[in-house]
Write a protein that holds these residues in place. Structure first.
Motif, PDB file in Angstrom:
ATOM      1  N   LEU A 445       0.832  -1.209   0.000  1.00  0.00           N
ATOM      2  CA  LEU A 445       0.000   0.000   0.000  1.00  0.00           C
ATOM      3  C   LEU A 445       0.869   1.262   0.000  1.00  0.00           C
ATOM      4  CD1 LEU A 445      -2.703  -1.169   2.572  1.00  0.00           C
ATOM      5  CD2 LEU A 445      -3.085  -0.713   0.139  1.00  0.00           C
ATOM      6  N   CYS A 446       1.987   1.195   0.692  1.00  0.00           N
ATOM      7  CA  CYS A 446       2.888   2.351   0.720  1.00  0.00           C
ATOM      8  C   CYS A 446       3.449   2.635  -0.675  1.00  0.00           C
ATOM      9  CB  CYS A 446       4.029   2.125   1.704  1.00  0.00           C
ATOM     10  SG  CYS A 446       3.533   2.199   3.443  1.00  0.00           S
ATOM     11  N   LYS A 447       3.776   1.573  -1.416  1.00  0.00           N
ATOM     12  CA  LYS A 447       4.346   1.757  -2.759  1.00  0.00           C
ATOM     13  C   LYS A 447       3.373   2.446  -3.697  1.00  0.00           C
ATOM     14  CE  LYS A 447       7.714  -2.004  -2.708  1.00  0.00           C
ATOM     15  NZ  LYS A 447       8.086  -3.333  -3.271  1.00  0.00           N
ATOM     16  N   VAL A 448       2.063   2.161  -3.528  1.00  0.00           N
ATOM     17  CA  VAL A 448       1.061   2.790  -4.411  1.00  0.00           C
ATOM     18  C   VAL A 448       0.424   4.010  -3.744  1.00  0.00           C
ATOM     19  CG1 VAL A 448       0.595   0.658  -5.649  1.00  0.00           C
ATOM     20  CG2 VAL A 448      -0.740   1.191  -3.607  1.00  0.00           C
ATOM     21  N   LYS A 449       1.027   4.455  -2.648  1.00  0.00           N
ATOM     22  CA  LYS A 449       0.624   5.689  -1.954  1.00  0.00           C
ATOM     23  C   LYS A 449      -0.781   5.610  -1.351  1.00  0.00           C
ATOM     24  CE  LYS A 449       4.494   7.167  -3.709  1.00  0.00           C
ATOM     25  NZ  LYS A 449       5.726   7.070  -2.905  1.00  0.00           N
ATOM     26  N   LYS A 450      -1.252   4.399  -1.050  1.00  0.00           N
ATOM     27  CA  LYS A 450      -2.540   4.244  -0.378  1.00  0.00           C
ATOM     28  C   LYS A 450      -2.294   4.282   1.138  1.00  0.00           C
ATOM     29  CE  LYS A 450      -5.021   3.354  -4.150  1.00  0.00           C
ATOM     30  NZ  LYS A 450      -6.202   4.127  -4.580  1.00  0.00           N
ATOM     31  N   LEU A 451      -1.898   5.439   1.598  1.00  0.00           N
ATOM     32  CA  LEU A 451      -1.434   5.554   2.980  1.00  0.00           C
ATOM     33  C   LEU A 451      -2.573   5.470   3.986  1.00  0.00           C
ATOM     34  CD1 LEU A 451       1.306   8.307   2.552  1.00  0.00           C
ATOM     35  CD2 LEU A 451       1.505   5.827   2.373  1.00  0.00           C
ATOM     36  N   ASP A 452      -3.760   5.928   3.614  1.00  0.00           N
ATOM     37  CA  ASP A 452      -4.883   5.850   4.555  1.00  0.00           C
ATOM     38  C   ASP A 452      -5.280   4.401   4.814  1.00  0.00           C
ATOM     39  OD1 ASP A 452      -5.050   8.615   4.873  1.00  0.00           O
ATOM     40  OD2 ASP A 452      -6.304   8.839   3.097  1.00  0.00           O
ATOM     41  N   LEU A 453      -5.298   3.567   3.753  1.00  0.00           N
ATOM     42  CA  LEU A 453      -5.580   2.145   3.936  1.00  0.00           C
ATOM     43  C   LEU A 453      -4.497   1.486   4.786  1.00  0.00           C
ATOM     44  CD1 LEU A 453      -6.855   0.961   0.416  1.00  0.00           C
ATOM     45  CD2 LEU A 453      -8.202   1.361   2.486  1.00  0.00           C
ATOM     46  N   ALA A 454      -3.248   1.879   4.548  1.00  0.00           N
ATOM     47  CA  ALA A 454      -2.143   1.321   5.324  1.00  0.00           C
ATOM     48  C   ALA A 454      -2.286   1.676   6.796  1.00  0.00           C
ATOM     49  CB  ALA A 454      -0.811   1.835   4.781  1.00  0.00           C
ATOM     50  N   LEU A 455      -2.695   2.908   7.082  1.00  0.00           N
ATOM     51  CA  LEU A 455      -2.882   3.326   8.470  1.00  0.00           C
ATOM     52  C   LEU A 455      -4.028   2.560   9.122  1.00  0.00           C
ATOM     53  CD1 LEU A 455      -2.397   7.171   8.003  1.00  0.00           C
ATOM     54  CD2 LEU A 455      -0.900   5.651   9.315  1.00  0.00           C
ATOM     55  N   ALA A 456      -5.114   2.320   8.347  1.00  0.00           N
ATOM     56  CA  ALA A 456      -6.250   1.567   8.880  1.00  0.00           C
ATOM     57  C   ALA A 456      -5.840   0.127   9.181  1.00  0.00           C
ATOM     58  CB  ALA A 456      -7.405   1.593   7.872  1.00  0.00           C
ATOM     59  N   LEU A 457      -5.044  -0.468   8.281  1.00  0.00           N
ATOM     60  CA  LEU A 457      -4.591  -1.841   8.479  1.00  0.00           C
ATOM     61  C   LEU A 457      -3.662  -1.934   9.689  1.00  0.00           C
ATOM     62  CD1 LEU A 457      -5.169  -4.448   6.994  1.00  0.00           C
ATOM     63  CD2 LEU A 457      -3.122  -4.091   5.643  1.00  0.00           C
ATOM     64  N   MET A 458      -2.923  -0.881   9.906  1.00  0.00           N
ATOM     65  CA  MET A 458      -2.041  -0.844  11.071  1.00  0.00           C
ATOM     66  C   MET A 458      -2.855  -0.927  12.363  1.00  0.00           C
ATOM     67  SD  MET A 458       1.306  -0.400  11.634  1.00  0.00           S
ATOM     68  CE  MET A 458       1.988   0.650  10.367  1.00  0.00           C
ATOM     69  N   GLU A 459      -3.995  -0.244  12.376  1.00  0.00           N
ATOM     70  CA  GLU A 459      -4.856  -0.295  13.561  1.00  0.00           C
ATOM     71  C   GLU A 459      -5.420  -1.701  13.763  1.00  0.00           C
ATOM     72  OE1 GLU A 459      -5.249   2.038  15.766  1.00  0.00           O
ATOM     73  OE2 GLU A 459      -3.971   3.434  14.659  1.00  0.00           O
ATOM     74  N   ASP A 460      -5.817  -2.367  12.634  1.00  0.00           N
ATOM     75  CA  ASP A 460      -6.316  -3.751  12.741  1.00  0.00           C
ATOM     76  C   ASP A 460      -5.243  -4.670  13.311  1.00  0.00           C
ATOM     77  OD1 ASP A 460      -8.744  -3.047  11.681  1.00  0.00           O
ATOM     78  OD2 ASP A 460      -8.242  -3.635   9.620  1.00  0.00           O
ATOM     79  N   MET A 461      -4.024  -4.464  12.889  1.00  0.00           N
ATOM     80  CA  MET A 461      -2.911  -5.297  13.344  1.00  0.00           C
ATOM     81  C   MET A 461      -2.730  -5.173  14.849  1.00  0.00           C
ATOM     82  SD  MET A 461       1.116  -4.906  12.422  1.00  0.00           S
ATOM     83  CE  MET A 461       1.265  -3.550  13.604  1.00  0.00           C
ATOM     84  N   ILE A 462      -2.815  -3.963  15.345  1.00  0.00           N
ATOM     85  CA  ILE A 462      -2.613  -3.733  16.777  1.00  0.00           C
ATOM     86  C   ILE A 462      -3.742  -4.377  17.580  1.00  0.00           C
ATOM     87  CG2 ILE A 462      -2.518  -1.950  18.557  1.00  0.00           C
ATOM     88  CD1 ILE A 462      -1.166  -0.157  16.431  1.00  0.00           C
ATOM     89  N   VAL A 463      -4.981  -4.269  17.079  1.00  0.00           N
ATOM     90  CA  VAL A 463      -6.130  -4.885  17.757  1.00  0.00           C
ATOM     91  C   VAL A 463      -5.964  -6.397  17.811  1.00  0.00           C
ATOM     92  CG1 VAL A 463      -8.614  -5.317  17.586  1.00  0.00           C
ATOM     93  CG2 VAL A 463      -7.716  -3.017  17.188  1.00  0.00           C
ATOM     94  N   LEU A 464      -5.403  -6.980  16.740  1.00  0.00           N
ATOM     95  CA  LEU A 464      -5.215  -8.430  16.657  1.00  0.00           C
ATOM     96  C   LEU A 464      -4.083  -8.914  17.554  1.00  0.00           C
ATOM     97  CD1 LEU A 464      -6.555 -10.721  15.009  1.00  0.00           C
ATOM     98  CD2 LEU A 464      -4.690 -10.500  13.371  1.00  0.00           C
ATOM     99  N   GLY A 465      -3.266  -7.992  18.037  1.00  0.00           N
ATOM    100  CA  GLY A 465      -2.183  -8.365  18.934  1.00  0.00           C
ATOM    101  C   GLY A 465      -0.859  -8.621  18.247  1.00  0.00           C
ATOM    102  N   CYS A 466      -0.775  -8.267  16.969  1.00  0.00           N
ATOM    103  CA  CYS A 466       0.494  -8.411  16.250  1.00  0.00           C
ATOM    104  C   CYS A 466       1.351  -7.180  16.483  1.00  0.00           C
ATOM    105  CB  CYS A 466       0.262  -8.597  14.753  1.00  0.00           C
ATOM    106  SG  CYS A 466      -0.434 -10.192  14.312  1.00  0.00           S
ATOM    107  N   ARG A 467       2.625  -7.401  16.604  1.00  0.00           N
ATOM    108  CA  ARG A 467       3.528  -6.277  16.845  1.00  0.00           C
ATOM    109  C   ARG A 467       3.974  -5.620  15.555  1.00  0.00           C
ATOM    110  NH1 ARG A 467       9.184  -6.663  20.160  1.00  0.00           N
ATOM    111  NH2 ARG A 467       9.759  -7.828  18.303  1.00  0.00           N
ATOM    112  N   GLY A 468       3.937  -6.385  14.448  1.00  0.00           N
ATOM    113  CA  GLY A 468       4.385  -5.826  13.174  1.00  0.00           C
ATOM    114  C   GLY A 468       5.875  -5.997  12.968  1.00  0.00           C
TER     115      GLY A 468
END
Length: 832
Positions: A445-468
Motif C-alpha cells: 500500500l505504501c508503494k502505491v501511496k494508499k497511505l490511509d488504507l495502510a494506516l487503517a490496516l495498522m490499527e487492525d494489526m494492533i487490535v489483533l495483537g500483532c507487533r508488526g
C-alpha cells in the motif's frame, strides 16, 4: 590435480614448507641469529615507513639471508608490508633473493592485482634468480591462478637462460594447468608436444590429460574435450572428478543431449555414474531450464536404486513450475508424498506461487487445506502470505488488502468485492495473519501511496495483537514524510516504540528527512539529540538536504547554526555537507564567507576534497575573481589533490574569459595527459575562447576533434560556436553550422538568434536575415516590455528595411501585423 602433482615433484618443489620445517630451537639474541633477524625485521617493517629506524635497518641488513627473508615475508601482517620488505631487501648490496623467498612473495600477492606479480617475475628474470623445477612449477601455478598465462609462458621459456632451470615434466604440467585455467587449448597442445619431445611419452600422465581436458572445457571445445576423455578412458584414468568435469561442462554449454549421450557411452564402458554425479546433473539441468533431461536423470537415479530426498524433488518440481508445467509438477508432488517424503513449507510456497502466476486462485484454498495438517499455524499463515505477496506483485494491492481484512475478521469480507474469490479459501476462522502478512500488504500500500488504507490496516494489526515488522513501520514513516505528513509519521514513530519495536537508524533518518523537507532546524536538532542517545548517526544526505534547503531559501545563518549544533552533539558533518553550505554562500554572493568556512574546516576537521575546491573555484569564477580562483587551484595541487574534469573545465573557462588562451590550452593538454576525457563543456569553453581570441581556424579544428572523439555537441556548444564564428567575421561558416544545428533539433535562444540576424544583415546576407526574422516573429515570443529585445528587433528591422532586397518583405510583415508601427518607427524611410 595440482596438489597431487606437486606432491609427486622433487623435494625442491616445496619452497613454502622450508619455513615450516625449520628448527624451533631458541636462538640467542645476537645480530647473526635468524630468530633475532626475523623478530626485528618484522618489528621494523610492520611499522609505517616514516617511523622505521634507519640505523637499525642498516645493522640488520648486513646479516640478512634468503631463509630469513622468506620467514619475514610470510609473517608480515599484509602483502603490502611484505612487498615493501621484499623490495628493500632486493636493493641491499650483496643480497640476493632465493627462489624460496621469491615464491613466498608470490604466494601472498593478491590475485585481483596481478600487476605486482608481473613486476615480481620481471625482477626475478632480471636478477637471474636460480630456480629448481619444483619452484618454477609453483610460480607457474601462481601465475595461472592470477590469470597471467602469457607471463607464465614467458617465465617458462626463459627458465633455462635466466633462471638456470631446466623444466621437467612437473613444470610442464604446471604450465599446462595455467593455460587450462585461461582456456587456451592451442597453446596447451603446442606445449604438450614439446613436453613429449623433451621428457618422453611416459611423462604424459593422468594429471597432464586432466589439465588438457579442463582446458578444452574452459575453451568451449566439446569435441576435443570428448577426445581427451576417450584417451583417459582407454588408459583407465577416468574417475568421478574427470567425469563430473566433462559432464558439467556439457551442461554449462547447454549441450544436454551430448552430456546424456556421454553418460550412455560411459555406462557401455562399464562406468556407472555415481549418485553425486547424477544429483549434480539433475540440479544442473533443472536450473538451466532443461527439466525434461533432469527428469531423465531422476528416472535413472530411481532405476539405480539411489535415494531421492526432498531437495531433489524440490528442484524438479520448482523447475517444472518455472516452465509452466504445473500439471506435471503436481503429479510429481503426489509421487513424492506417496514415497513418504513430506513437503516443507518452502516447496509448498513454490507451488502456490506457480498457481498464483497462472491466476489459478481456485486451486490454492483446497491445496492449502490438504497440506495444512502437518504444518504449524505460522506455517499455514506463511502460505497465505505467498498469496498476499503475489497479489501485491501483480499490482492488485487493494485485493490483497481485502483478503487480509477477511483473514483478520475470520473469513468475513470487508466489502462485497470478491475479485480474487476470497470465498474459495474456505473457512479462515482459525487462520490468523501474522506480522509478515501485515508487512506484505502495508508495504504494498505504501508503494502505491494508499497511505490511509495502510494506516487503517495498522490499527487492525494492533487490535489483533500483532507487533508488526520494523520494515513495515519504516516504509510507512518514510512515505508519510515523502507526502509531507510529518505529524502522522511522528504518531507511527511513537506507536512502534509503544509496541516494543526499537527504531532503527533508517527509522530515525526517515523522520529526519521529513523534518529537513520542512526546513525546521530546531526540530532536526531535537531529533539528533535523541539519535545520539540511542547510538544512531544521521545520514549525511539528510544533513546536506537541510543545509541545501536552508541555503536555497537564503537562510545561510540558520544553516551554519545547524552545522554548529551538529558539531556540539558529536556529529561531524562530512565535507559534502560543508560543500553544500559553501555552494549556498557562493550562490548568494557571500564568496568571502564561503572562503572563511573553507579555511575553518581545513584547519579543524577535514582536508577539503576536490569537490569543495571546485565549489570555491566556481564561486570566484562567477564573481569575476579569476586570480582568487587560480589561488584555490594552486592550493589544491599543493595538497596533493588531483583536479577532476570539473576542475579543468572551470579553469579552462576562467582562462578563456580573461584572455589567457594559452593557459587554457595548457589545461586542456594536461587533462588529456592525465587521461581525463574532455566533455562537451570542456570543448565548448575552449572553442568559445579561441573565437574570442580571433583564432577561428583553431576553433573549427577543435570542433571536428570534439566530434571525432565521440563527444556529441549539444545546443549550448552549437550556440557558442555560431556566436563565436560571427564575432570573428566568419558569418557564412556560422550559417553552415547553424543549419546543421537545426537538423539535429537544436535552435539558438532568442537573443542569440537576433544577434545572428544582425550579423547576417551586416555581412550582406539580408535574405537569410529576413527569413530568420520572420521565424522570430512567427514564434510570437516577443516581450514588448523587454527593452533589450525590442532594441535588437528594431535594429534588425532598420537594416533590412533599408535594403532594397528585403524592404518589401518588411512592409508585408507590418501589413500582417507581425511588426507594429512602433517597431518600425524611424525606419519608414527605407520602406517604399
Amino acid at each position: 590435480m595440482s596438489l597431487l602433482r606437486l606432491g609427486r615433484g622433487p623435494a625442491a618443489s616445496f619452497p613454502l614448507l622450508k619455513f615450516f620445517t625449520t628448527t624451533t630451537t631458541t636462538f640467542p639474541s645476537v645480530p647473526d641469529s635468524p630468530s633475532f633477524l626475523t623478530h626485528h625485521l618484522l618489528d621494523e617493517f610492520s611499522r609505517p615507513r616514516a617511523s622505521r629506524d634507519a640505523v637499525r635497518l642498516r645493522r640488520l641488513a648486513a646479516h640478512l639471508t634468503a631463509p630469513a627473508a622468506e620467514s619475514v615475508i610470510l609473517r608480515l601482517p599484509s602483502w603490502r608490508h611484505a612487498l615493501d620488505f621484499f623490495r628493500w631487501a632486493a636493493e641491499l648490496p650483496g643480497f640476493r633473493h632465493s627462489c624460496y623467498s621469491l615464491n613466498a612473495m608470490a604466494s601472498i600477492l593478491p590475485r585481483h592485482q596481478p600487476v605486482h606479480l608481473e613486476r615480481l617475475v620481471a625482477s626475478a628474470l632480471a636478477s637471474r634468480c636460480p630456480m629448481t623445477p619444483g619452484a618454477l612449477g609453483f610460480l607457474l601455478r601462481r601465475l595461472g591462478a592470477a590469470g597471467l598465462p602469457d607471463t607464465a609462458v614467458r617465465v617458462f621459456d626463459q627458465a633455462r637462460t635466466a633462471l638456470s632451470c631446466t623444466p621437467n615434466s612437473y613444470a610442464y604440467n604446471c604450465l599446462l594447468e595455467a593455460l587450462a585455467k585461461a582456456g587456451r587449448p592451442d597453446d596447451a597442445e603446442v606445449r604438450l608436444h614439446e613436453m613429449v619431445a623433451r621428457c618422453g611419452d611416459e611423462s604424459v600422465d593422468k594429471y597432464t590429460l586432466t589439465s588438457l581436458l579442463q582446458c578444452y572445457c574452459n575453451a568451449g571445445r566439446p569435441d576435443e574435450a570428448n577426445g581427451v576423455f576417450q584417451k583417459m578412458s582407454e588408459r583407465g584414468w577416468v574417475d568421478e572428478h574427470v567425469l563430473t568435469t566433462l559432464v558439467v561442462a556439457f551442461s554449462k554449454w547447454g549441450k544436454v543431449e551430448a552430456a546424456v549421450e556421454l553418460m550412455g557411452r560411459m555406462e557401455t564402458l562399464g562406468m556407472k555414474p555415481s549418485e553425486k554425479t547424477l544429483s549434480v546433473l539433475v540440479h544442473g539441468f533443472a536450473k538451466h531450464g532443461r527439466v525434461d533431461m533432469a527428469m531423465l536423470m531422476f528416472d535413472k537415479m530411481i532405476s539405480y536404486g539411489f535415494s531421492v530426498d526432498l531437495p531433489m524433488y524440490s528442484v524438479l518440481i520448482e523447475g517444472l513450475c518455472q516452465g509452466n508445467e504445473i500439471r506435471q509438477a503436481v503429479e510429481l508432488f503426489g509421487k513424492m508424498k506417496r514415497d513418504g517424503v513430506a513437503p516443507d513449507v518452502r516447496l509448498l510456497k513454490k507451488l502456490i506461487e506457480a498457481f498464483c502466476k497462472q491466476g489459478d486462485f481456485a486451486t490454492i484454498g483446497p491445496f492449502i487445506n490438504e497440506n495444512a495438517e502437518q504444518l504449524t499455524p505460522s506455517g499455514v499463515a506463511s502460505l497465505y502470505n505467498v498469496v498476499l505477496e503475489a497479489l501485491v506483485t501483480r499490482g492488485e494491492v487493494e485485493v490483497a488488502y481485502q483478503l487480509l481484512s477477511s483473514m483478520v475478521r475470520g473469513g468475513q469480507r470487508e466489502s462485497a468485492d470478491d475479485s480474487v474469490g476470497v470465498h474459495m479459501f474456505g473457512s479462515m476462522e482459525e487462520i490468523k495473519p501474522n506480522s509478515d502478512s501485515f508487512k506484505v500488504v502495508v508495504c504494498g500500500l505504501c508503494k502505491v501511496k494508499k497511505l490511509d488504507l495502510a494506516l487503517a490496516l495498522m490499527e487492525d494489526m494492533i487490535v489483533l495483537g500483532c507487533r508488526g515488522k520494523l520494515v513495515m513501520f519504516n516504509d510507512l514513516i518514510l512515505e508519510l514524510c515523502n507526502s509531507d505528513r510529518l505529524d502522522e509519521a511522528y504518531k507511527i514513530f511513537h506507536k512502534m516504540k509503544d509496541l516494543g519495536l526499537t527504531p532503527s537508524e533508517f527509522t530515525y533518518n526517515s523522520v529526519f528527512y521529513g523534518i529537513c523537507r520542512r526546513k525546521d532546524p530546531r526540530a532536526a536538532i531535537d531529533l539528533l539529540r535523541e539519535m545520539r542517545t540511542n547510538g544512531h548517526t544521521p545520514w549525511i544526505k539528510n544533513c546536506t538536504e537541510m543545509v541545501q534547503q536552508l541555503c536555497s531559501s537564503g537562510r545561510i545563518t540558520e544553516a551554519l547554526q545547524f552545522l554548529d549544533e551538529m558539531l556540539k552533539m558529536g556529529f561531524l558533518p562530512d565535507i559534502v555537507t560543508y560543500s553544500a553550505a559553501m555552494n549556498g554562500m557562493c550562490k548568494t554572493g557571500e564568496i568571502d564567507n564561503a572562503l572563511e568556512l573553507f579555511h575553518d574546516i581545513s584547519s579543524k576537521y577535514y582536508l577539503p576534497d576536490v569537490v569543495a575546491h571546485n565549489v570555491l573555484i566556481n564561486g570566484f569564477r562567477k564573481s569575476g575573481k579569476f586570480d582568487e580562483a587560480q589561488e584555490i587551484m594552486e592550493e589544491m595541487l599543493n595538497k596533493g589533490l588531483f583536479p577532476s574534469v570539473v576542475t579543468y573545465n572551470l579553469m579552462i573557462d576562467i582562462w578563456c574569459k580573461c584572455g589567457k588562451i594559452e593557459k587554457a590550452i595548457a589545461c586542456f593538454n594536461k587533462m588529456n595527459d592525465e587521461e581525463k576525457a574532455p566533455t562537451v563543456v570542456t570543448y565548448t569553453s575552449l572553442i568559445d575562447g579561441f573565437c574570442s581570441a580571433g583564432r577561428s581556424d583553431e576553433a573549427i579544428i577543435l570542433w571536428y576533434k570534439m566530434r571525432e572523439s565521440g563527444c556529441a555537441p549539444n545546443e549550448i556548444a552549437y550556440t557558442a560556436f555560431v556566436n563565436g564564428l560571427c564575432k570573428c567575421g566568419r558569418v557564412e561558416s556560422a550559417l553552415k553550422y547553424y543549419e546543421e544545428m537545426m537538423t539535429k533539433g537544436f535552435d539558438l535562444d532568442m537573443f542569440s538568434l537576433l544577434h545572428f540576424i544582425m550579423f547576417l544583415t551586416s555581412h550582406g546576407n539580408v535574405n537569410k536575415g529576413c527569413e530568420l526574422l520572420k521565424k522570430v516573429l512567427q514564434k510570437d515570443v516577443i516581450d514588448s516590455n523587454n527593452l533589450k529585445m525590442v532594441r535588437l528587433i528594431n535594429k534588425a528591422v532598420e537594416g533590412l528595411s533599408k535594403d532594397g532586397r528585403t524592404s518589401s518583405d518588411i512592409k508585408i510583415l507590418v501589413d500582417k501585423g507581425l511588426l507594429s508601427r512602433a517597431q518600425t518607427m524611424g525606419n519608414e524611410g527605407g520602406i517604399k
